[in-house]
Enzyme design. Sequence first.
Site, PDB file in Angstrom:
ATOM      1  N   CYS A  28       0.809  -1.225   0.000  1.00 14.65           N
ATOM      2  CA  CYS A  28       0.000   0.000   0.000  1.00 14.65           C
ATOM      3  C   CYS A  28       0.845   1.280   0.000  1.00 14.65           C
ATOM      4  O   CYS A  28       0.561   2.223  -0.733  1.00 14.65           O
ATOM      5  CB  CYS A  28      -0.954  -0.008   1.187  1.00 14.65           C
ATOM      6  SG  CYS A  28      -0.252  -0.733   2.664  1.00 14.65           S
ATOM      7  N   HIS A  73      -3.249   6.231   4.346  1.00 10.49           N
ATOM      8  CA  HIS A  73      -1.816   6.312   4.653  1.00 10.49           C
ATOM      9  C   HIS A  73      -1.277   7.675   4.197  1.00 10.49           C
ATOM     10  O   HIS A  73      -1.650   8.158   3.115  1.00 10.49           O
ATOM     11  CB  HIS A  73      -1.034   5.238   3.886  1.00 10.49           C
ATOM     12  CG  HIS A  73      -1.197   3.839   4.411  1.00 10.49           C
ATOM     13  ND1 HIS A  73      -1.984   3.511   5.486  1.00 10.49           N
ATOM     14  CD2 HIS A  73      -0.633   2.674   3.989  1.00 10.49           C
ATOM     15  CE1 HIS A  73      -1.910   2.196   5.694  1.00 10.49           C
ATOM     16  NE2 HIS A  73      -1.092   1.673   4.802  1.00 10.49           N
TER      17      HIS A  73
HETATM   18  N1  NAP Z   1      -5.199  -3.547   4.158  1.00  4.30           N
HETATM   19  C1  NAP Z   1      -4.333  -3.006   3.329  1.00  4.30           C
HETATM   20  O1  NAP Z   1      -4.110  -1.773   3.299  1.00  4.30           O
HETATM   21  C2  NAP Z   1      -3.593  -3.843   2.362  1.00  4.30           C
HETATM   22  C3  NAP Z   1      -2.874  -3.217   1.382  1.00  4.30           C
HETATM   23  C4  NAP Z   1      -2.171  -3.976   0.458  1.00  4.30           C
HETATM   24  C5  NAP Z   1      -2.232  -5.340   0.560  1.00  4.30           C
HETATM   25  N2  NAP Z   1      -2.959  -5.944   1.538  1.00  4.30           N
HETATM   26  C6  NAP Z   1      -2.974  -7.399   1.583  1.00  4.30           C
HETATM   27  O2  NAP Z   1      -4.276  -7.902   1.286  1.00  4.30           O
HETATM   28  C7  NAP Z   1      -4.501  -9.116   1.999  1.00  4.30           C
HETATM   29  C8  NAP Z   1      -5.774  -9.022   2.816  1.00  4.30           C
HETATM   30  O3  NAP Z   1      -5.689  -7.934   3.707  1.00  4.30           O
HETATM   31  P1  NAP Z   1      -6.965  -7.401   4.510  1.00  4.30           P
HETATM   32  O4  NAP Z   1      -6.528  -6.124   5.105  1.00  4.30           O
HETATM   33  O5  NAP Z   1      -8.207  -7.416   3.665  1.00  4.30           O
HETATM   34  O6  NAP Z   1      -7.117  -8.542   5.651  1.00  4.30           O
HETATM   35  P2  NAP Z   1      -8.400  -8.925   6.521  1.00  4.30           P
HETATM   36  O7  NAP Z   1      -9.329  -7.783   6.668  1.00  4.30           O
HETATM   37  O8  NAP Z   1      -7.863  -9.577   7.742  1.00  4.30           O
HETATM   38  O9  NAP Z   1      -9.162 -10.062   5.629  1.00  4.30           O
HETATM   39  C9  NAP Z   1      -8.575 -11.299   5.326  1.00  4.30           C
HETATM   40  C10 NAP Z   1      -9.443 -12.065   4.347  1.00  4.30           C
HETATM   41  O10 NAP Z   1      -8.761 -13.249   3.935  1.00  4.30           O
HETATM   42  C11 NAP Z   1      -9.596 -14.391   4.185  1.00  4.30           C
HETATM   43  N3  NAP Z   1      -8.756 -15.539   4.534  1.00  4.30           N
HETATM   44  C12 NAP Z   1      -7.706 -15.556   5.373  1.00  4.30           C
HETATM   45  N4  NAP Z   1      -7.175 -16.807   5.425  1.00  4.30           N
HETATM   46  C13 NAP Z   1      -7.923 -17.578   4.589  1.00  4.30           C
HETATM   47  C14 NAP Z   1      -7.890 -18.956   4.216  1.00  4.30           C
HETATM   48  N5  NAP Z   1      -6.987 -19.811   4.701  1.00  4.30           N
HETATM   49  N6  NAP Z   1      -8.815 -19.382   3.325  1.00  4.30           N
HETATM   50  C15 NAP Z   1      -9.734 -18.553   2.823  1.00  4.30           C
HETATM   51  N7  NAP Z   1      -9.827 -17.216   3.138  1.00  4.30           N
HETATM   52  C16 NAP Z   1      -8.924 -16.759   4.016  1.00  4.30           C
HETATM   53  C17 NAP Z   1     -10.487 -13.970   5.353  1.00  4.30           C
HETATM   54  O11 NAP Z   1     -11.630 -14.771   5.372  1.00  4.30           O
HETATM   55  P3  NAP Z   1     -12.431 -15.026   6.777  1.00  4.30           P
HETATM   56  O12 NAP Z   1     -13.158 -13.746   7.082  1.00  4.30           O
HETATM   57  O13 NAP Z   1     -13.318 -16.164   6.441  1.00  4.30           O
HETATM   58  O14 NAP Z   1     -11.374 -15.345   7.803  1.00  4.30           O
HETATM   59  C18 NAP Z   1     -10.781 -12.517   4.943  1.00  4.30           C
HETATM   60  O15 NAP Z   1     -11.773 -12.496   3.933  1.00  4.30           O
HETATM   61  C19 NAP Z   1      -3.224  -9.358   2.805  1.00  4.30           C
HETATM   62  O16 NAP Z   1      -2.367 -10.160   2.029  1.00  4.30           O
HETATM   63  C20 NAP Z   1      -2.636  -7.984   2.939  1.00  4.30           C
HETATM   64  O17 NAP Z   1      -1.247  -8.018   3.129  1.00  4.30           O
HETATM   65  C21 NAP Z   1      -3.663  -5.224   2.433  1.00  4.30           C
END
Ligand code: NAP
Length: 340
Positions: free
Chosen positions: A130, A243
């Site tokens: 990000c 950010h």
């Molecule tokens: N937030 C940011 O600013 C940002 C920016 C760039 C990249 N990212 C990346 O994007 C990804 C997600 O981030 P987020 O902020 O959205 O996280 P989050 O809010 O914690 O959501 C995680 C998601 O992944 C699913 N998940 C996790 N483990 C799983 C598994 N084993 N099988 C199936 N589904 C699974 C969860 O499903 P359940 O609800 O069923 O657990 C949920 O839908 C990460 O790799 C993060 O590094 C995030």
Amino acid sequence: MGYRVVVAGATGNVGREMLNILAERQFPVDEIAALASRKSLGTEVSFGDKTIKTQDLDTFDFTGWDMALFAIGSDATKVYAPKAAAAGCVVIDNSSLYRYDPDIPLIVPEVNPHTIHGYAKKNIIANPNCSTAQMVVALKPLHDRATIKRVVVSTYQSVSGAGKEGMDELWEQTKAVYNPTSDVPPKKFQKEIAFNVIPHIDVFMEDGSTKEEWKMVAETKKIVDPSIKVTATCVRVPVFVGHSEAVNIEFEEFLDEDEARDILREAPGIMVIDKREPGGYVTPKECVGDFATFISRIRQDSTVENGLNLWCVSDNLRKGAALNAVQIAELLGREVLKKG
Ligand SMILES: NC(=O)c1ccc[n+]([C@@H]2O[C@H](COP(=O)([O-])OP(=O)(O)OC[C@H]3O[C@@H](n4cnc5c(N)ncnc54)[C@H](OP(=O)(O)O)[C@@H]3O)[C@@H](O)[C@H]2O)c1
């Protein structure tokens, strides 16, 4: 004819935004599947004015699906992205797992759209971190004009960058400050985040920098130019979404602040708000829900030969993740798959 699109991680911060943005930008979707873990099976998520039920990623068959936007973290991505790619579905991944693989393009569509064709080697495209995404949108047009030698960046990163749990921790700890009967110890973050700032994101590296700082260095080189030197300090702040970055840039050639302002005004994906008066700049609260990367406080740095300072703010769940992923999907559609 449109696309059959999968969103994996649909119950998460980034996944929900991906569904919103696909609908907002009227991406040509014929069919959509929202996936999450088994525990979320049947959870309802919004897609435009529709509600869809999440399916279990573990048992999902990717055959016949055109593209899958992944936001599930590196561990799960390692298991499921190769499965989707092998089934012929192009994966656009938000985790850091594939970003540094030379056979996988790392794309910010405003900056290096020409790398899209590299997707074919593994059927996977990586989305940057990000903090990198918003910074390189600002660096690229300036680099094209005056050639950047070195960048010194300090970030002020919101808790949503650490997922849903990060947002919950700030919320619960903030409430606990006003209601001291409950104690909310740090779990997602290393120290209390409410009314505090933490100079530590991701794990420590051998040289004392953190992985988040290393990502900004490596990704800027891969996306913009390997010859640009970057040094970063990444800091978590008690902001829910958005950010911010204080960026100091040193160029080969002199670049006047007024010309830099004009270049940024014309650049894709950027909105310049830069009045030298109280409130004449953008703060993270104002960027939430917006597509743009906002640039303010553009000014000469006279302590180096050709220096410039600027302030860069963007919605980390949008340009930093979901929007960039959807823009990659649009690029893939336009340049490669050509449906819709
Ligand atoms: N937030 C940011 O600013 C940002 C920016 C760039 C990249 N990212 C990346 O994007 C990804 C997600 O981030 P987020 O902020 O959205 O996280 P989050 O809010 O914690 O959501 C995680 C998601 O992944 C699913 N998940 C996790 N483990 C799983 C598994 N084993 N099988 C199936 N589904 C699974 C969860 O499903 P359940 O609800 O069923 O657990 C949920 O839908 C990460 O790799 C993060 O590094 C995030």
